[in-house]
Enzyme design. Structure first.
Site, PDB file in Angstrom:
ATOM      1  N   PRO A 150       0.877  -1.330  -0.022  1.00  0.00           N
ATOM      2  CA  PRO A 150      -0.076   0.024  -0.101  1.00  0.00           C
ATOM      3  C   PRO A 150       0.896   1.282   0.122  1.00  0.00           C
ATOM      4  O   PRO A 150       2.099   1.129   0.218  1.00  0.00           O
ATOM      5  CB  PRO A 150      -0.650  -0.149   1.381  1.00  0.00           C
ATOM      6  CG  PRO A 150      -0.600  -1.647   1.607  1.00  0.00           C
ATOM      7  CD  PRO A 150       0.745  -2.053   1.125  1.00  0.00           C
ATOM      8  N   PRO A 151       0.127   2.335  -0.247  1.00  0.00           N
ATOM      9  CA  PRO A 151       1.057   3.612  -0.248  1.00  0.00           C
ATOM     10  C   PRO A 151       1.731   4.060   1.080  1.00  0.00           C
ATOM     11  O   PRO A 151       0.707   3.755   2.087  1.00  0.00           O
ATOM     12  CB  PRO A 151       0.067   4.706  -1.005  1.00  0.00           C
ATOM     13  CG  PRO A 151      -0.978   3.997  -1.707  1.00  0.00           C
ATOM     14  CD  PRO A 151      -1.160   2.514  -0.966  1.00  0.00           C
ATOM     15  N   GLY A 152       2.674   4.481   1.048  1.00  0.00           N
ATOM     16  CA  GLY A 152       3.324   5.039   2.396  1.00  0.00           C
ATOM     17  C   GLY A 152       3.900   3.962   3.385  1.00  0.00           C
ATOM     18  O   GLY A 152       4.357   4.265   4.352  1.00  0.00           O
ATOM     19  N   GLY A 206       6.665   2.479   2.789  1.00  0.00           N
ATOM     20  CA  GLY A 206       8.288   2.445   2.755  1.00  0.00           C
ATOM     21  C   GLY A 206       8.893   1.732   1.761  1.00  0.00           C
ATOM     22  O   GLY A 206      10.138   1.309   1.876  1.00  0.00           O
ATOM     23  N   LYS A 207       8.239   1.656   0.411  1.00  0.00           N
ATOM     24  CA  LYS A 207       8.916   0.851  -0.664  1.00  0.00           C
ATOM     25  C   LYS A 207      10.069   1.784  -1.524  1.00  0.00           C
ATOM     26  O   LYS A 207      11.176   1.462  -1.388  1.00  0.00           O
ATOM     27  CB  LYS A 207       7.834   0.704  -1.838  1.00  0.00           C
ATOM     28  CG  LYS A 207       6.636  -0.292  -1.149  1.00  0.00           C
ATOM     29  CD  LYS A 207       5.876  -0.597  -2.424  1.00  0.00           C
ATOM     30  CE  LYS A 207       4.852   0.708  -2.826  1.00  0.00           C
ATOM     31  NZ  LYS A 207       4.167   1.225  -1.763  1.00  0.00           N
ATOM     32  N   THR A 208       9.693   3.025  -1.375  1.00  0.00           N
ATOM     33  CA  THR A 208      10.858   4.079  -2.018  1.00  0.00           C
ATOM     34  C   THR A 208      11.892   4.051  -0.925  1.00  0.00           C
ATOM     35  O   THR A 208      13.217   4.382  -1.354  1.00  0.00           O
ATOM     36  CB  THR A 208      10.074   5.251  -2.458  1.00  0.00           C
ATOM     37  OG1 THR A 208       9.015   5.150  -3.413  1.00  0.00           O
ATOM     38  CG2 THR A 208      11.146   6.102  -2.961  1.00  0.00           C
ATOM     39  N   HIS A 231     -27.287  11.194  18.077  1.00  0.00           N
ATOM     40  CA  HIS A 231     -26.789  10.331  16.742  1.00  0.00           C
ATOM     41  C   HIS A 231     -25.401   9.613  17.299  1.00  0.00           C
ATOM     42  O   HIS A 231     -25.369   8.580  17.219  1.00  0.00           O
ATOM     43  CB  HIS A 231     -26.347  11.279  15.595  1.00  0.00           C
ATOM     44  CG  HIS A 231     -25.902  10.471  14.422  1.00  0.00           C
ATOM     45  ND1 HIS A 231     -26.661  10.180  13.533  1.00  0.00           N
ATOM     46  CD2 HIS A 231     -24.588   9.902  14.358  1.00  0.00           C
ATOM     47  CE1 HIS A 231     -26.050   9.542  12.620  1.00  0.00           C
ATOM     48  NE2 HIS A 231     -24.651   9.444  12.918  1.00  0.00           N
ATOM     49  N   GLU A 232     -24.463  10.478  17.794  1.00  0.00           N
ATOM     50  CA  GLU A 232     -23.174   9.854  18.617  1.00  0.00           C
ATOM     51  C   GLU A 232     -23.420   9.050  19.542  1.00  0.00           C
ATOM     52  O   GLU A 232     -22.578   7.891  19.828  1.00  0.00           O
ATOM     53  CB  GLU A 232     -22.369  11.049  18.849  1.00  0.00           C
ATOM     54  CG  GLU A 232     -21.949  11.804  17.346  1.00  0.00           C
ATOM     55  CD  GLU A 232     -21.183  11.218  16.526  1.00  0.00           C
ATOM     56  OE1 GLU A 232     -20.559  10.091  16.670  1.00  0.00           O
ATOM     57  OE2 GLU A 232     -21.188  11.577  15.027  1.00  0.00           O
ATOM     58  N   HIS A 236     -24.040   5.495  18.372  1.00  0.00           N
ATOM     59  CA  HIS A 236     -23.208   4.789  17.836  1.00  0.00           C
ATOM     60  C   HIS A 236     -22.480   4.153  19.177  1.00  0.00           C
ATOM     61  O   HIS A 236     -22.052   3.164  19.060  1.00  0.00           O
ATOM     62  CB  HIS A 236     -22.266   5.765  17.151  1.00  0.00           C
ATOM     63  CG  HIS A 236     -22.483   5.844  15.609  1.00  0.00           C
ATOM     64  ND1 HIS A 236     -22.990   5.163  14.967  1.00  0.00           N
ATOM     65  CD2 HIS A 236     -22.691   7.267  15.039  1.00  0.00           C
ATOM     66  CE1 HIS A 236     -23.212   5.509  13.618  1.00  0.00           C
ATOM     67  NE2 HIS A 236     -23.136   7.098  13.791  1.00  0.00           N
TER      68      HIS A 236
END
Length: 706
Positions: A267-269, A271-273, A489-490, A493
């Site tokens: 996934p992006p971010g 640490g591949k680069t 509402h909260e 949840h």
């Protein structure tokens, strides 16, 4: 190595453009031409400035004529009159003493001492004649003899001599200077084009050259494997590739072959680069770095030409490593886009890349590293063994890996001793390495904004809140009725998640607007690899608990549940279509891991099956909604008390729910990771956004983390 060091010492530390070449000669540089031209122009200006011939005007020249100091006058090209002073006057008269100084001017009659600018008309001759006549009349008046008058007339420089001269040097400069300016402007434009286009590849004549940036022993790369935290398995494989190049005999003596390529997928971010940068810092071999988009150009054939040039340079520098970042820009599967026809420039570039990767010798010492977060769209020929022999999967970091990443990023920060890296790692599930780096940086900015001397624990918590949910907007105008609706509402949840066994543990609930949301609840998701139907069903029930609370207490619902409905619809669809968790559809999955369905215009199931899928999704969501309404109705008084507390404090924590509902009757392992907060405090603690409540008709975005 010792020989190379001695060679570098012999060069004497000369700049790159002056280092001796193979034959010991200095390399040519266009800066030399600029320096020579500058010296010539400075010399001309200096010569003109220090010229001994001085300009005079008519009053001074008339005085010289009256004193009989002028020996002769020569008019050059009818533009300038050269004034020659008598030799004896120069030696005796103090007015001309400057011409007797050594090295200045000349007392010889062969060179003039002054010059006078002659006008375009014949006025200069008239002035000379009138001055002569005036002097003769004066001499006659004083009784000068005719012999002296005749001698005066002979010595008086009238009429002056005329001469025509050509300024060869000036004419040559007049032709050369414009040409030099044009050439200099051309070189300047080409140099700017080179800089804008990324090196030599940006020039119009070198457009087919590779844009790869070379890192070798002379290039300092500060990133090492010590700077890469949380990727232990990936580092092992990448370090082995570096070891291949350093000690190839260790692996080839048993008949093995060095891998030709490794693909970093994740996934992006994650640490591949960064991992590739660490390879460049650790490997003592040349490292070519290039982006996949650098091969794509508007001109036909340029991409394939750049691929050829890149591998040509790599073979010359072997052993070496080539890193292609975002390879999906050029390695997308062929034949997907039927609109462009067969002669697609990107496909030609990919064909050349495939040929080069499987074309050079087995142990040529060139290894390809590539990174992408879309491995599903890559061409199958690119993924086969012999091109990318290894695929290194880099996933989102787990708890221990997040600890290691936090330790790396908090090193340059000034923070209090109360900040616990282990605590921060527990509050950031699902965060990538880039997200953690952003948390550390944002915490420093928040502390600086509050004019603190060090970063405190609360600053890190606020940074997590801001990254996940957005910036607080306490100044946002909300009516009393809307604020009450948001609170109920909260609270719905929070109550449903508290009363359901498999729902995520609650951390905090707030009705303070943040980003586009009017309220939010933070959870700490359990880090699990497998999910059951009961767990997903409880999560859906908790997600629709907000709308159910609105209907129970107000008799009508609002648009604030848009993000909740979007979330539960996608989750229910995945349960039915992907995971095979629906008895009506059965153990069938329509998930396409290859990505081929992205370019398909038809669904992999019939219209009748689509109707069944729609029906089952609706039944799952509606049954969860009825279940949430039942829970809220059974605990209506407790939920109302919780909503009033939320309206009063605006932010409530897990301890507030314990006071209202009591301890949870479920032994949830992940609840042991929750922070201990005081109910009296209104400052937010470990936060995790699960959904947003949206205002009226505004269609919201969903910035929630998985």
């Amino acid at each position: 190595m010792a020989e190379k060091e001695s060679d570098s010492k012999k060069k004497g530390g000369l700049p790159p453009n002056l280092t001796p070449g193979k034959k010991g000669k200095l390399k040519f540089s266009f800066y030399w031409i600029y320096a020579i031209l500058a010296v010539v122009f400075i010399g001309i200006q200096y010569f003109n400035y220090n010229s001994p011939v001085k300009e005079i005007y008519w009053p001074r020249l008339e005085e010289m004529l009256v004193n009989q100091d002028v020996e002769k006058i020569i008019v050059i090209n009818k533009e300038k009159a050269e004034i020659y002073i008598k030799k004896e006057k120069i030696q005796t008269d103090t007015a001309y003493r400057d011409f007797n100084k050594k090295g200045f001017g000349s007392s010889s009659s062969q060179s003039p001492q002054f010059f006078y600018q002659v006008g375009p008309d014949n006025s200069f001759n008239t002035l000379l004649r009138d001055t002569r006549d005036t002097l003769l009349a004066r001499m006659v008046r004083y009784g000068v003899s005719s012999y002296e008058l005749q001698d005066f007339s002979k010595q008086y420089p009238y009429p002056p001599s005329y001469d025509t001269r050509e300024d060869v040097f000036g004419n040559v400069l007049g032709y050369l200077i414009p040409i030099a300016i044009l050439i200099g402007a051309w070189f300047l434009i080409m140099r700017f084009m080179s800089r804008g286009g990324g090196g030599a590849g940006g020039q119009i004549f070198n457009i087919g050259k590779s844009k790869a940036q070379l890192f070798d022993k002379d290039t300092s790369v500060n990133v090492t494997f010590n700077d890469v935290a949380g990727l232990e398995e990936a580092k092992v494989e990448v370090m082995e590739i570096v070891d291949f190049l350093k000690n190839p005999g260790k692996y080839t003596q048993l008949g093995g072959k060095i891998p030709k390529g490794a693909l970093l997928v994740g996934p992006p971010g994650t640490g591949k680069t960064l991992l590739a940068k660490a390879v460049a810092g650790e490997a003592k071999v040349p490292f070519f770095s290039i982006s996949g988009s650098d091969f794509v150009e508007m001109f036909v054939g340029v991409g394939a030409s750049r691929v050829r040039d890149l591998f040509r340079q790599a073979k010359e520098k072997a052993p070496c490593i080539i890193f292609i970042d975002e390879i999906d820009a050029v390695g997308r599967a062929r034949g997907r886009n039927q609109m462009t026809g067969a002669n697609d420039e990107r496909e030609n570039t990919l064909n050349q890349l495939l040929t080069e990767m499987d074309g050079f010798a087995t142990n040529a010492g060139v290894i390809i590293l590539a990174a992408t977060n879309r491995a599903d769209v890559l061409d199958r020929a690119l993924m086969r063994a012999g091109r990318f022999d290894r695929q290194i999967y880099i996933e989102l970091p787990d708890l221990e890996e997040r600890k290691a990443i936090f330790k790396v990023h908090v090193k340059p920060l000034k923070f209090d001793m109360e900040v616990d890296v282990d605590f921060l790692a527990r509050q950031t599930p699902g965060f990538s390495g880039a997200d953690i780096a952003n948390v550390c940086n944002e915490s420093a900015l928040i502390a600086a904004r509050k004019e603190k001397k060090s970063i405190q624990k609360q600053d890190f918590m606020d940074a997590i809140d801001r990254i996940v949910g957005g910036l607080e907007k306490r100044s946002k105008i909300i009516s009393a009725h809307e604020k009450k609706v948001i609170a109920y509402h909260e609270s719905g949840h929070a109550a449903c998640s508290w009363l359901l066994e498999h729902a995520h543990p609650l951390v905090k609930v707030t009705i303070v607007p943040r980003g586009k949301a009017l309220g939010a609840a933070w959870y700490l998701p359990e880090e699990r690899q497998l999910t059951t139907f009961e767990q997903m069903y409880d999560e859906i029930t908790a997600a629709v608990g907000g709308r159910a609370s609105e209907e129970v207490f107000f008799g009508k619902v609002s648009t604030g549940a848009l993000n909740d409905l979007e979330k539960v619809t996608k989750q229910a669809y995945a349960m039915v279509v992907y995971f095979g968790l629906n008895p009506e559809i059965g153990n069938i999955s329509y998930y396409d891991s290859s990505g081929q369905s992205e370019y398909s215009f038809h669904k992999p199931y019939s219209e009748k099956t689509a109707e069944i899928i729609d029906k089952e999704i609706r039944e799952i969501v509606e049954s969860a909604y009825k279940r949430a309404k039942k829970l809220i109705t059974e605990h209506k008084e407790q939920l109302e008390q919780l909503a009033k507390t939320l309206l009063e404090k605006e932010v409530i924590f897990r301890e507030d729910l314990e006071l209202v509902f009591g301890k949870r009757p479920f032994n949830i392992e992940s609840e042991k990771l929750l922070p201990v907060s005081s109910p009296a405090k209104t400052k937010p603690k470990a936060k995790r956004v699960a959904r947003k409540v949206k205002p009226k008709e505004e269609p919201p975005d969903s910035p929630t983390k998985p």
